[in-house]
Motif scaffolding. Structure first.
Motif, PDB file in Angstrom:
ATOM      1  N   ALA A   7       0.842  -1.187   0.000  1.00 53.35           N
ATOM      2  CA  ALA A   7       0.000   0.000   0.000  1.00 53.35           C
ATOM      3  C   ALA A   7       0.886   1.249   0.000  1.00 53.35           C
ATOM      4  CB  ALA A   7      -0.904  -0.007   1.223  1.00 53.35           C
ATOM      5  N   PRO A   8       0.380   2.352  -0.554  1.00 59.71           N
ATOM      6  CA  PRO A   8       1.182   3.576  -0.611  1.00 59.71           C
ATOM      7  C   PRO A   8       1.391   4.242   0.743  1.00 59.71           C
ATOM      8  CG  PRO A   8      -0.978   3.908  -1.611  1.00 59.71           C
ATOM      9  CD  PRO A   8      -0.878   2.462  -1.269  1.00 59.71           C
ATOM     10  N   ALA A   9       0.593   3.860   1.742  1.00 65.49           N
ATOM     11  CA  ALA A   9       0.745   4.456   3.073  1.00 65.49           C
ATOM     12  C   ALA A   9       0.397   3.436   4.141  1.00 65.49           C
ATOM     13  CB  ALA A   9      -0.164   5.670   3.211  1.00 65.49           C
ATOM     14  N   ARG A  10       1.046   3.598   5.281  1.00 65.30           N
ATOM     15  CA  ARG A  10       0.739   2.771   6.445  1.00 65.30           C
ATOM     16  C   ARG A  10       0.110   3.689   7.485  1.00 65.30           C
ATOM     17  NH1 ARG A  10       5.604   1.061   7.461  1.00 65.30           N
ATOM     18  NH2 ARG A  10       6.051   2.415   9.212  1.00 65.30           N
ATOM     19  N   VAL A  19      -1.098  18.094   2.272  1.00 75.37           N
ATOM     20  CA  VAL A  19      -1.832  18.020   3.538  1.00 75.37           C
ATOM     21  C   VAL A  19      -3.220  17.384   3.365  1.00 75.37           C
ATOM     22  CG1 VAL A  19      -2.836  19.390   5.429  1.00 75.37           C
ATOM     23  CG2 VAL A  19      -0.530  19.898   4.591  1.00 75.37           C
ATOM     24  N   PRO A  20      -4.037  17.818   2.405  1.00 73.27           N
ATOM     25  CA  PRO A  20      -5.370  17.205   2.283  1.00 73.27           C
ATOM     26  C   PRO A  20      -5.307  15.707   1.963  1.00 73.27           C
ATOM     27  CG  PRO A  20      -5.249  19.216   0.969  1.00 73.27           C
ATOM     28  CD  PRO A  20      -3.865  18.909   1.453  1.00 73.27           C
ATOM     29  N   GLN A  21      -4.331  15.310   1.174  1.00 73.57           N
ATOM     30  CA  GLN A  21      -4.201  13.894   0.812  1.00 73.57           C
ATOM     31  C   GLN A  21      -3.797  13.050   2.021  1.00 73.57           C
ATOM     32  OE1 GLN A  21      -2.923  16.477  -0.887  1.00 73.57           O
ATOM     33  NE2 GLN A  21      -3.760  16.336  -2.930  1.00 73.57           N
ATOM     34  N   ILE A  32       4.925  15.818  -1.862  1.00 80.11           N
ATOM     35  CA  ILE A  32       5.151  16.149  -0.457  1.00 80.11           C
ATOM     36  C   ILE A  32       6.315  17.133  -0.313  1.00 80.11           C
ATOM     37  CG2 ILE A  32       5.940  15.187   1.763  1.00 80.11           C
ATOM     38  CD1 ILE A  32       3.038  14.487   1.040  1.00 80.11           C
ATOM     39  N   LEU A  33       6.075  18.194   0.465  1.00 82.94           N
ATOM     40  CA  LEU A  33       7.116  19.157   0.819  1.00 82.94           C
ATOM     41  C   LEU A  33       7.103  19.346   2.329  1.00 82.94           C
ATOM     42  CD1 LEU A  33       6.584  21.959  -1.872  1.00 82.94           C
ATOM     43  CD2 LEU A  33       8.366  20.218  -1.825  1.00 82.94           C
ATOM     44  N   ILE A  34       8.290  19.492   2.892  1.00 84.36           N
ATOM     45  CA  ILE A  34       8.435  19.688   4.335  1.00 84.36           C
ATOM     46  C   ILE A  34       8.988  21.092   4.582  1.00 84.36           C
ATOM     47  CG2 ILE A  34       9.553  18.842   6.444  1.00 84.36           C
ATOM     48  CD1 ILE A  34       7.656  16.807   5.188  1.00 84.36           C
ATOM     49  N   ASP A  35       8.455  21.770   5.574  1.00 80.38           N
ATOM     50  CA  ASP A  35       8.944  23.079   5.988  1.00 80.38           C
ATOM     51  C   ASP A  35       9.155  23.019   7.501  1.00 80.38           C
ATOM     52  OD1 ASP A  35       9.601  25.817   6.104  1.00 80.38           O
ATOM     53  OD2 ASP A  35       8.069  26.335   4.634  1.00 80.38           O
ATOM     54  N   VAL A  83      -8.050   9.569   7.701  1.00 78.20           N
ATOM     55  CA  VAL A  83      -9.453   9.336   8.036  1.00 78.20           C
ATOM     56  C   VAL A  83     -10.141   8.380   7.059  1.00 78.20           C
ATOM     57  CG1 VAL A  83      -9.672  11.525   9.275  1.00 78.20           C
ATOM     58  CG2 VAL A  83     -10.232  11.430   6.829  1.00 78.20           C
ATOM     59  N   LYS A  84      -9.345   7.794   6.180  1.00 78.86           N
ATOM     60  CA  LYS A  84      -9.796   6.771   5.225  1.00 78.86           C
ATOM     61  C   LYS A  84     -10.863   7.274   4.254  1.00 78.86           C
ATOM     62  CE  LYS A  84      -8.425   3.049   8.110  1.00 78.86           C
ATOM     63  NZ  LYS A  84      -8.484   1.674   8.384  1.00 78.86           N
ATOM     64  N   VAL A  85     -10.685   8.511   3.780  1.00 77.79           N
ATOM     65  CA  VAL A  85     -11.556   9.026   2.730  1.00 77.79           C
ATOM     66  C   VAL A  85     -11.060   8.461   1.411  1.00 77.79           C
ATOM     67  CG1 VAL A  85     -12.264  11.094   1.466  1.00 77.79           C
ATOM     68  CG2 VAL A  85     -12.116  11.131   3.948  1.00 77.79           C
ATOM     69  N   GLY A  86     -11.931   7.866   0.626  1.00 77.41           N
ATOM     70  CA  GLY A  86     -11.548   7.310  -0.664  1.00 77.41           C
ATOM     71  C   GLY A  86     -10.983   5.904  -0.580  1.00 77.41           C
TER      72      GLY A  86
END
Length: 159
Positions: free
Chosen positions: A49-52, A147-149, A76-79, A155-158
């Motif tokens: 999976a693309p994320a854990r 951030v939205p993704q 993804i960008l980090i600040d 929250v398991k949207v989609g």
């Protein structure tokens, strides 16, 4: 008369070819859909999976860890949390997430490609900067793009 007969035969052949083409197209669509579903299911069950998503001490907040490929796809960008001369905390506007109840959050990144939602209180918004009255300390790494993704993953949207 012969021309009409030949034309009639040609039209019937054309209709048969089109019927076969329609059947073939439907079969190909079903095969592609089945392959997509199987791939998605395999990714979930085999750990590709693309994320854990992992539990944290707070049952309402999850830790999200992205694969390098997923992070690349999401851009993804980090600040970092900064401070102005008076000491007010500043984060990029793109880092701020508003949930459905109106609470404000940022995703804190303590480990590469891992994010945990942390609460913030907004004092002022000026352009691309958000001045916080409360939030993570200066130098804390925060998610600045995607951030939205990441929230949707949490929250398991989609899914």
């Amino acid at each position: 008369m012969i021309t009409e007969q030949l034309l009639s035969i040609a039209i019937r052949k054309d209709k048969r070819v089109m019927a076969h083409f329609g059947t073939l197209a439907a079969a190909m669509s079903a095969a592609v859909l089945a392959t997509s579903c199987v791939s998605a299911l395999a990714a979930e069950t085999t750990g590709n999976a693309p994320a854990r998503v992992e539990a944290t001490a707070d049952a309402k907040i999850k830790k999200i860890t992205l694969t390098p490929k997923a992070a690349e796809r999401l851009g993804i960008l980090i600040d970092e949390v900064r401070a102005d001369p008076s000491g007010r905390l500043i984060v990029p506007y793109a880092s701020v997430l508003y949930d459905l109840s109106g609470k404000t959050w940022v995703y804190i990144s303590a480990e590469p490609l891992s994010f945990v939602r942390g609460p913030v209180e907004i004092d002022t918004i000026k352009g691309d900067n958000v001045y916080l009255s409360d939030g993570p300390p200066v130098g804390t790494k925060v998610l600045a793009a995607g951030v939205p993704q990441v929230f949707g993953t949490e929250v398991k949207v989609g899914h």
